[in-house]
Design an enzyme around this catalytic site. Structure first.
Site, PDB file in Angstrom:
ATOM      1  N   GLU A 204      27.965   1.516  42.101  1.00 30.73           N
ATOM      2  CA  GLU A 204      29.377   1.794  42.376  1.00 30.73           C
ATOM      3  C   GLU A 204      30.190   0.520  42.568  1.00 30.73           C
ATOM      4  O   GLU A 204      31.370   0.492  42.212  1.00 30.73           O
ATOM      5  CB  GLU A 204      29.509   2.692  43.610  1.00 30.73           C
ATOM      6  N   PHE A 266      25.020  15.915  55.117  1.00 30.32           N
ATOM      7  CA  PHE A 266      24.310  15.025  54.200  1.00 30.32           C
ATOM      8  C   PHE A 266      25.306  14.268  53.316  1.00 30.32           C
ATOM      9  O   PHE A 266      26.178  14.865  52.701  1.00 30.32           O
ATOM     10  CB  PHE A 266      23.344  15.833  53.328  1.00 30.32           C
ATOM     11  N   GLN A 267      25.163  12.967  53.290  1.00 32.98           N
ATOM     12  CA  GLN A 267      26.024  12.065  52.530  1.00 32.98           C
ATOM     13  C   GLN A 267      27.502  12.221  52.902  1.00 32.98           C
ATOM     14  O   GLN A 267      28.384  12.079  52.055  1.00 32.98           O
ATOM     15  CB  GLN A 267      25.825  12.250  51.019  1.00 32.98           C
ATOM     16  N   LYS A 316      34.130  18.799  47.943  1.00 35.60           N
ATOM     17  CA  LYS A 316      33.515  19.482  46.805  1.00 35.60           C
ATOM     18  C   LYS A 316      34.051  20.896  46.628  1.00 35.60           C
ATOM     19  O   LYS A 316      34.265  21.351  45.503  1.00 35.60           O
ATOM     20  CB  LYS A 316      31.999  19.514  46.974  1.00 35.60           C
ATOM     21  N   MET A 635      28.326 -23.937  45.751  1.00 37.56           N
ATOM     22  CA  MET A 635      29.477 -24.301  46.564  1.00 37.56           C
ATOM     23  C   MET A 635      29.073 -24.541  48.016  1.00 37.56           C
ATOM     24  O   MET A 635      29.579 -25.458  48.679  1.00 37.56           O
ATOM     25  CB  MET A 635      30.563 -23.221  46.488  1.00 37.56           C
TER      26      MET A 635
END
Length: 742
Positions: A204, A266-267, A316, A635
């Site tokens: 993602e 969940f999630q 959802k 760097m």
């Protein structure tokens, strides 16, 4: 909860858990950014947070009756007793929870209809004049809507299909999405679209960086989609990156069903609360009928004013709910739109032109806000002959081939650019924000100059550096107006010839330079050869580190939107996915133009999103990975060399038992990027000697599709010039590398 019509208009500020427990199926929440850019915005901006559309109190309803309905809804949704009491106590005190920007009170005449439900919480516009994206896209969208056909006709369809159709109506043809349980319905709906393609990134964070790359090279709104929980939180870095770099972006996330919100399902992650400080605006959609309006608002907010990211979180069950969409549901952004800066007035611009005429040593300091004002800026420079310096985000806004271009200023800017700003008596700062990597010690930055600051974001005016002349306007209209004034009353062509001769002398005395060697490839040399072989016409993306600064120094940009980098946030791992997004925009398919896209990257930065090699391979995107491999976090090593007596503190990335720079054995190079690329089906090659370099670059450019070129470079090279953090021009460093002692 809409404000009641009392003597003083007020709004409730709900803490995140209280907010989540009260969300019923008929509510739509638009969350604000308290304490973020809005708190520094125009005084008239009201931060009214979490305003419910469906639970609004009418003008004739009392706060008490509104609280009765609120308590009933809390009980119906199963909210805790303590949450209900906390909300009731909060609402029962007149004026409690009021939050206004800069302490600005609303007038007693304000009514619920006059306070925008969503715009009041939106950050004010800012420095990136995205004219191409705003004006060009709006015209294109009119044509899209004329030709758009509703494939469902008059039949009900799922909320997920409504969402996808909204994207079609906004002209989206490419997006970046990774499926999951809470976004599965959206992906199913995407398969029913004949005009939208999805690029399936492998992470993602990769997809949101790809959406940024797409937006940066096209000026259009980038779109990405993720599932709930970890999918949504993986977008967080990209949202922060897009906010700081003013990138127009709409991120859509799936959410658990409404009845599970606040139950630690969940999630489940409260992504609206998580991202409140790092988005321009965000929404939690609780009513399927709100989707058309919210998506129109989201795209408008993302592309208008100072562009930025907008997040839309959709449970959802809302995605699964059937409805007949109302495509004409009006956008309600009156408050936001009323604060958008108007075109600069000629009398304001006359003061700027007069300041130019009175000056002896003027300088133009231009940034990302000038990227889409490229023609107007070039015309202004032609009329005035004022030398130009550019920020990291402004590269390409003015052609670096022009003799008046002094290239980048700031920490790793050219000596000439920093000298010119230091000695200027007038600094025209357009589309910039006086970032600390540009200014160093603020008190000594342009200390001799009167400052003109033109910016679309009122929050940036006077924020870091006081402006003698401040104009809140987009750079395009301001430059057009000044060009008109100069047409009517032109400057003498030689007005600043003596000044330019002085700074040009400094440029010749202190050119960009690096040591040359016959036995190893110098990183600056590699970029110079790439520039020559591409004729300076490639789209270049970068990760973050030394390679990023060398790319900015040695790849000269003559056009806008060919430079894609993470400036404000400095996100390592940005290079490959953003190059992927740029390549998707210019892949030569379906009528799209074709351009060469090169990711100039470092080994450390590349590793952070190397999984996207699989994406470019599967999609066969023309993404060239150009890795300057020094086996270190270069760097950080440079700072260790300069300020920590070269003590290595976890900056070596290679094998613990053998270091390639010591052994010179190819088997000790770790990791093996060539094998990694081959595992993904991407052609690859490694070069270690200067004699191989040009031929290898030519091979990379001539090979169709993706390619990885692993270029081994010494880790002791430093990016120079360098002004140490918090320093000024007098502290500039122009010599030395890791072999020296400091």
């Amino acid at each position: 909860i809409d404000p009641a019509t009392t003597s003083e208009t007020w709004s409730f500020v709900l803490d995140s858990w209280s907010q989540r427990s009260m969300q019923g199926p008929s509510n739509t929440f638009a969350a604000a950014r308290p304490g973020g850019a809005l708190a520094r915005a125009a005084p008239s901006a009201l931060m009214a947070k979490n305003v419910s559309r469906s639970s609004a109190q009418g003008p004739g309803r009392s706060p008490a009756s509104g609280m009765m309905r609120l308590k009933q809804r809390l009980r119906a949704s199963g909210a805790s007793e303590s949450a209900g009491k906390r909300l009731a106590n909060q609402a029962s005190t007149p004026g409690s929870g009021r939050v206004y920007a800069a302490g600005q009170e609303l007038s007693s005449e304000a009514t619920p209809s006059s306070i925008n439900r969503h715009a009041a919480a939106v950050t004010a516009p800012s420095s990136n004049d995205n004219g191409m994206g705003v004006y060009g896209e709006s015209l294109m969208q009119e044509d899209i809507l004329k030709n758009w056909k509703d494939r469902f006709g008059d039949e009900p369809r799922k909320g997920s299909d409504v969402l996808v159709q909204c994207l079609e109506r906004e002209g989206v043809d490419t997006l970046f999405a990774y499926p999951g349980g809470a976004s599965l319905e959206i992906h199913q709906a995407l398969t029913r679209s004949e005009t939208i393609r999805n690029i399936l990134c492998r992470h993602e964070q990769g997809e949101i960086f790809a959406a940024e790359g797409y937006a940066k090279v096209t000026g259009k709104v980038g779109v990405c989609i993720a599932t709930s929980g970890p999918g949504a939180t993986n977008l967080v870095t990209g949202l922060a990156d897009a906010l700081l770099d003013s990138v127009p972006l709409v991120a859509i996330t799936g959410q658990v069903p409404r009845k599970l919100i606040g139950t630690d399902g969940f999630q489940e992650t409260p992504i609206v609360e998580v991202t409140r400080q790092i988005t321009k605006h965000n929404y939690l959609v609780m009513n399927v009928e709100d989707i058309p309006r919210i998506m129109k608002e989201a795209f408008y907010l993302a592309r208008s004013g100072r562009p930025g990211p907008v997040l839309v979180d959709i449970p959802k069950d809302v995605q699964q709910t059937l409805c007949l969409p109302n495509w004409d549901d009006p956008v309600n952004l009156k408050g936001y739109m009323s604060r958008l800066p108007k075109p600069a007035k000629l009398d304001e611009l006359e003061a700027v032109v007069e300041a130019v005429k009175q000056s002896k040593r003027p300088m133009l300091y231009v940034g990302g806000g000038c990227v889409d004002a490229y023609p107007e800026l070039a015309e202004f420079v032609e009329k005035t002959k004022i030398p130009v310096v550019q920020t990291l985000m402004g590269l390409g806004a003015f052609s670096e081939q022009d003799p008046l271009a002094l290239q980048m200023l700031g920490m790793h800017g050219t000596v000439a650019a920093n000298y010119a700003v230091h000695e200027a008596d007038l600094l025209l700062a357009i589309g910039v924000r006086f970032d600390d990597r540009v200014t160093g010690k603020l008190e000594e930055f342009a200390a001799r100059a009167r400052i003109v600051h033109i910016d679309i974001d009122p929050a940036e005016i006077h924020k870091n550096k006081h402006a003698n002349i401040a104009i809140c306007s987009d750079s395009r209209s301001a430059l057009r107006g000044m060009n008109q004034l100069l047409d009517a009353n032109p400057l003498e062509k030689s007005a600043f010839a003596e000044w330019f001769s002085e700074v040009d002398g400094v440029r010749k005395e202190h050119p960009d330079a690096y040591p040359t060697r016959d036995d190893v490839i110098m990183p600056q040399q590699a970029i110079q050869v790439l520039y020559e072989e591409t004729n300076g016409e490639a789209i270049v993306s970068t990760g973050v580190g030394q390679h990023q600064m060398w790319a900015a120094q040695y790849y000269k940009f003559s056009k806008p939107r060919n430079w894609v980098t993470s400036g404000g946030l400095g996100s390592m791992g940005f290079g490959l996915p953003s190059a992927l997004g740029a390549a998707a925009a210019f892949d030569g398919r379906d009528g799209r133009p074709k351009k060469t896209v090169v990711d100039i990257d470092g080994d450390g930065s590349f590793m952070m999103n190397c999984q996207e090699l699989a994406t470019v391979a599967v999609e066969n995107l023309e993404t060239k990975c150009f890795i300057l491999n020094n086996q270190h976090l270069g760097m950080v090593v440079q700072w260790e060399d300069r300020f920590y007596k070269a003590n290595r503190a976890h900056t070596y990335l290679g094998k613990s038992e053998a270091e390639w720079h010591v052994s010179k054995e190819e088997k000790d190079i770790f990791p093996d990027f060539v094998k990694l690329a081959e595992a993904c089906g991407v052609p690859a090659r490694r070069v270690m000697h200067p004699d191989e370099l040009r031929g290898a670059i030519r091979e990379m450019l001539d090979t169709p599709g993706p390619y990885l070129l692993d270029i081994m470079v010494p880790h002791i090279q430093h990016v120079l010039p360098m002004i140490p953090g918090g320093g000024s021009f007098k502290d500039i460093i122009t010599t030395g590398d890791g072999e020296d002692e400091y």
